[in-house]
Design an enzyme around this catalytic site. Structure first.
Site, PDB file in Angstrom:
ATOM      1  N   GLU A  33       0.851  -1.190   0.000  1.00  0.00           N
ATOM      2  CA  GLU A  33       0.000   0.000   0.000  1.00  0.00           C
ATOM      3  C   GLU A  33       0.890   1.245   0.000  1.00  0.00           C
ATOM      4  O   GLU A  33       1.888   1.302   0.743  1.00  0.00           O
ATOM      5  CB  GLU A  33      -0.880  -0.041   1.255  1.00  0.00           C
ATOM      6  CG  GLU A  33      -2.338   0.218   1.038  1.00  0.00           C
ATOM      7  CD  GLU A  33      -3.041  -0.732   0.065  1.00  0.00           C
ATOM      8  OE1 GLU A  33      -3.042  -0.440  -1.153  1.00  0.00           O
ATOM      9  OE2 GLU A  33      -3.605  -1.730   0.531  1.00  0.00           O
ATOM     10  N   THR A  35       2.913   2.091  -2.102  1.00  0.00           N
ATOM     11  CA  THR A  35       4.220   1.800  -2.692  1.00  0.00           C
ATOM     12  C   THR A  35       4.207   2.113  -4.197  1.00  0.00           C
ATOM     13  O   THR A  35       5.262   2.310  -4.782  1.00  0.00           O
ATOM     14  CB  THR A  35       4.576   0.310  -2.511  1.00  0.00           C
ATOM     15  OG1 THR A  35       3.434  -0.472  -2.909  1.00  0.00           O
ATOM     16  CG2 THR A  35       4.890  -0.011  -1.069  1.00  0.00           C
ATOM     17  N   ASP A  36       3.015   2.168  -4.791  1.00  0.00           N
ATOM     18  CA  ASP A  36       2.975   2.296  -6.263  1.00  0.00           C
ATOM     19  C   ASP A  36       3.519   3.641  -6.757  1.00  0.00           C
ATOM     20  O   ASP A  36       4.315   3.687  -7.701  1.00  0.00           O
ATOM     21  CB  ASP A  36       1.586   1.992  -6.846  1.00  0.00           C
ATOM     22  CG  ASP A  36       0.456   2.880  -6.367  1.00  0.00           C
ATOM     23  OD1 ASP A  36       0.677   3.685  -5.443  1.00  0.00           O
ATOM     24  OD2 ASP A  36      -0.666   2.776  -6.924  1.00  0.00           O
ATOM     25  N   GLY A 120     -16.541   4.476  -2.857  1.00  0.00           N
ATOM     26  CA  GLY A 120     -15.869   4.964  -1.649  1.00  0.00           C
ATOM     27  C   GLY A 120     -15.443   3.868  -0.689  1.00  0.00           C
ATOM     28  O   GLY A 120     -15.177   4.118   0.477  1.00  0.00           O
ATOM     29  N   ALA A 121     -15.379   2.641  -1.174  1.00  0.00           N
ATOM     30  CA  ALA A 121     -15.037   1.519  -0.293  1.00  0.00           C
ATOM     31  C   ALA A 121     -13.587   1.073  -0.464  1.00  0.00           C
ATOM     32  O   ALA A 121     -13.164   0.079   0.109  1.00  0.00           O
ATOM     33  CB  ALA A 121     -15.984   0.349  -0.557  1.00  0.00           C
ATOM     34  N   SER A 125     -13.390   1.985  -7.711  1.00  0.00           N
ATOM     35  CA  SER A 125     -14.450   2.191  -8.698  1.00  0.00           C
ATOM     36  C   SER A 125     -14.026   3.254  -9.707  1.00  0.00           C
ATOM     37  O   SER A 125     -14.340   3.170 -10.895  1.00  0.00           O
ATOM     38  CB  SER A 125     -15.759   2.591  -8.023  1.00  0.00           C
ATOM     39  OG  SER A 125     -15.555   3.674  -7.160  1.00  0.00           O
ATOM     40  N   ASP A 170      -4.189   0.685  -9.262  1.00  0.00           N
ATOM     41  CA  ASP A 170      -5.623   0.401  -9.440  1.00  0.00           C
ATOM     42  C   ASP A 170      -5.964   0.201 -10.904  1.00  0.00           C
ATOM     43  O   ASP A 170      -6.650  -0.755 -11.281  1.00  0.00           O
ATOM     44  CB  ASP A 170      -6.466   1.558  -8.878  1.00  0.00           C
ATOM     45  CG  ASP A 170      -6.156   1.824  -7.424  1.00  0.00           C
ATOM     46  OD1 ASP A 170      -5.500   0.971  -6.797  1.00  0.00           O
ATOM     47  OD2 ASP A 170      -6.565   2.882  -6.920  1.00  0.00           O
TER      48      ASP A 170
HETATM   49  C1  GLA Z   1      -5.228   4.429  -3.948  1.00  0.00           C
HETATM   50  C2  GLA Z   1      -4.438   4.882  -5.173  1.00  0.00           C
HETATM   51  C3  GLA Z   1      -3.395   3.844  -5.546  1.00  0.00           C
HETATM   52  C4  GLA Z   1      -2.531   3.468  -4.353  1.00  0.00           C
HETATM   53  C5  GLA Z   1      -3.396   3.134  -3.140  1.00  0.00           C
HETATM   54  C6  GLA Z   1      -2.575   2.928  -1.895  1.00  0.00           C
HETATM   55  O1  GLA Z   1      -5.982   3.294  -4.233  1.00  0.00           O
HETATM   56  O2  GLA Z   1      -5.300   5.094  -6.257  1.00  0.00           O
HETATM   57  O3  GLA Z   1      -2.606   4.345  -6.595  1.00  0.00           O
HETATM   58  O4  GLA Z   1      -1.609   4.471  -4.054  1.00  0.00           O
HETATM   59  O5  GLA Z   1      -4.346   4.156  -2.876  1.00  0.00           O
HETATM   60  O6  GLA Z   1      -1.783   1.812  -2.019  1.00  0.00           O
END
Ligand code: GLA
Length: 383
Positions: A33, A35-36, A120-121, A125, A170
């Protein structure tokens, strides 16, 4: 249930035409999380909840949008698009803007949007909307947008029209997800590997805090800035460092710790979380679910105490359910500040767990806890 037929019929009733329909799924993330956007690693999967975008050409230059969730229409001339306060059209208009910026030509179009990804979960989405829109428009106007470009267009749409400086996880998971697999993605090279999601006797369930996270909030972008700040300091001595991907804890100790304790704690989390993705992936491959559960817990601890993107509701859920030996791991998932926790639970304990945790949660927070069951699924496609 949403089907190709139901979308088609609805589209016809609004726009009196047959549409092209694209489907793009939401995602879960096992681990990795925040990290992207630091060019690190992530371990997401696409899920069996998706966004559907139906489109047809118009003879004029109008973009005419209809969102089922909001029972709302939005119309704008193709040449006058700009972010709107209405919010939901932005994910679509942002994609249109990116397509135009690439010099690709499109005309006016009708677009209908529906889906069953809870909003929002923390199930992405918005990324699903962006990816489905990109593919639908590419198909409609024969733009031949390559598959690898779909997540890139989606990410930039999010940056420019939603104002969230997100990473690519995502959109990438939504595009490239595969049934029964998680995707280990290197967010720098965009190389990826599918890893079978085999959880003998255990299931992943999501617990939705029903705290709506608003990622556009400055909190997410502030974390992005703090990571950049650390890089600035580290570069003073190590000019080859491009971003957090190139940073070690030793570098943080040397160059960041004394300058800003908060930035230090946050960036150390990023380095450790990216490393946890490798460990978790090996544990998954080896079927060592106990160790995988420990990785999830360590991730949650970091997200809550170090990166500070959790909330009281998620913390409570993780702490409460982890007391049961049938629960191997739990953590908050996604951008943070609410949304869902992802939990690794023994199959035959799920009902009992929900019976135990739901009333406690409602009593403590005066909110309902929703259980979301998901299966992994294939990525963006034309129906
Ligand atoms: C959201 C962002 C992703 C990522 C996550 C956290 O979903 O859209 O790019 O940074 O938070 O890992």
């Amino acid at each position: 249930m949403i089907t190709k037929e139901s979308i088609k019929n609805k589209f016809k009733s609004i726009f009196q035409e047959d549409p092209i329909i694209a489907r793009s799924p939401g995602r879960i993330n096992i681990i990795g999380e925040h990290t992207d956007y630091n060019d690190g690693f992530v371990l997401p999967a696409a899920i069996d909840k998706a966004v559907y975008i139906a489109v047809s050409k118009r003879a004029d230059d109008l973009i005419s949008l209809y969102a089922e969730d909001y029972k709302g229409k939005y119309e704008v001339n193709l040449h006058d698009i700009a972010p709107t306060d209405l919010h939901w059209p932005n994910y679509i208009l942002g994609v249109v803007d990116q397509i135009q910026k690439r010099g690709l030509t499109i005309g006016g179009f009708n677009l209908y949007i529906d889906g069953d990804v809870p909003l929002g979960a923390g199930l992405s989405s918005s990324a699903a909307v962006e990816c489905a829109t990109t593919l639908a428009l590419s198909e409609l106007f024969q733009l031949h947008i390559e598959r690898l470009e779909i997540p890139k267009i989606g990410q930039l749409a999010e940056h420019t029209y939603a104002g969230v400086k997100c990473g690519i996880m995502d959109q990438f998971a939504s595009t490239f997800g595969k049934k029964d697999q998680v995707l280990k993605l290197d967010c720098r090279s965009l190389e990826y590997e599918y890893v079978p999601l085999i959880l003998e006797g255990y299931t992943i369930i999501l617990l939705n805090t029903n705290v709506k996270h608003a990622l556009g909030d400055t909190a997410y972008n502030k974390r992005v800035e703090q990571c950049k700040q650390a890089i600035g300091w580290i570069k003073e001595k190590y000019p080859a460092v491009v971003n957090m991907r190139d940073v070690s804890v030793a570098m943080l100790d040397e160059m960041v710790k004394d300058k800003d304790a908060e930035v230090y704690t946050k960036t150390r989390f990023v380095v450790e979380e990216s490393e946890r993705v490798h460990q978790a992936c090996e544990n998954l491959k080896a079927g060592n679910l106990v160790a995988l559960g420990q990785n999830l817990l360590a991730s949650h601890h970091g997200l809550s105490q170090e990166y500070e993107v959790s909330c009281a509701e998620s913390d409570y859920l993780v702490e409460f359910i982890i007391q049961f030996p049938e629960v191997l791991g739990a953590r908050q998932m996604g951008g943070g500040f609410g949304g869902c926790t992802i939990n690794l639970v023994k199959d035959d304990f799920i009902e009992e767990l929900i019976a135990q945790v739901s009333p406690k949660y409602a009593e403590k927070f005066g909110k309902e806890l929703t259980v979301i069951s998901v299966k992994t699924d294939d990525g963006t496609s034309i129906l």
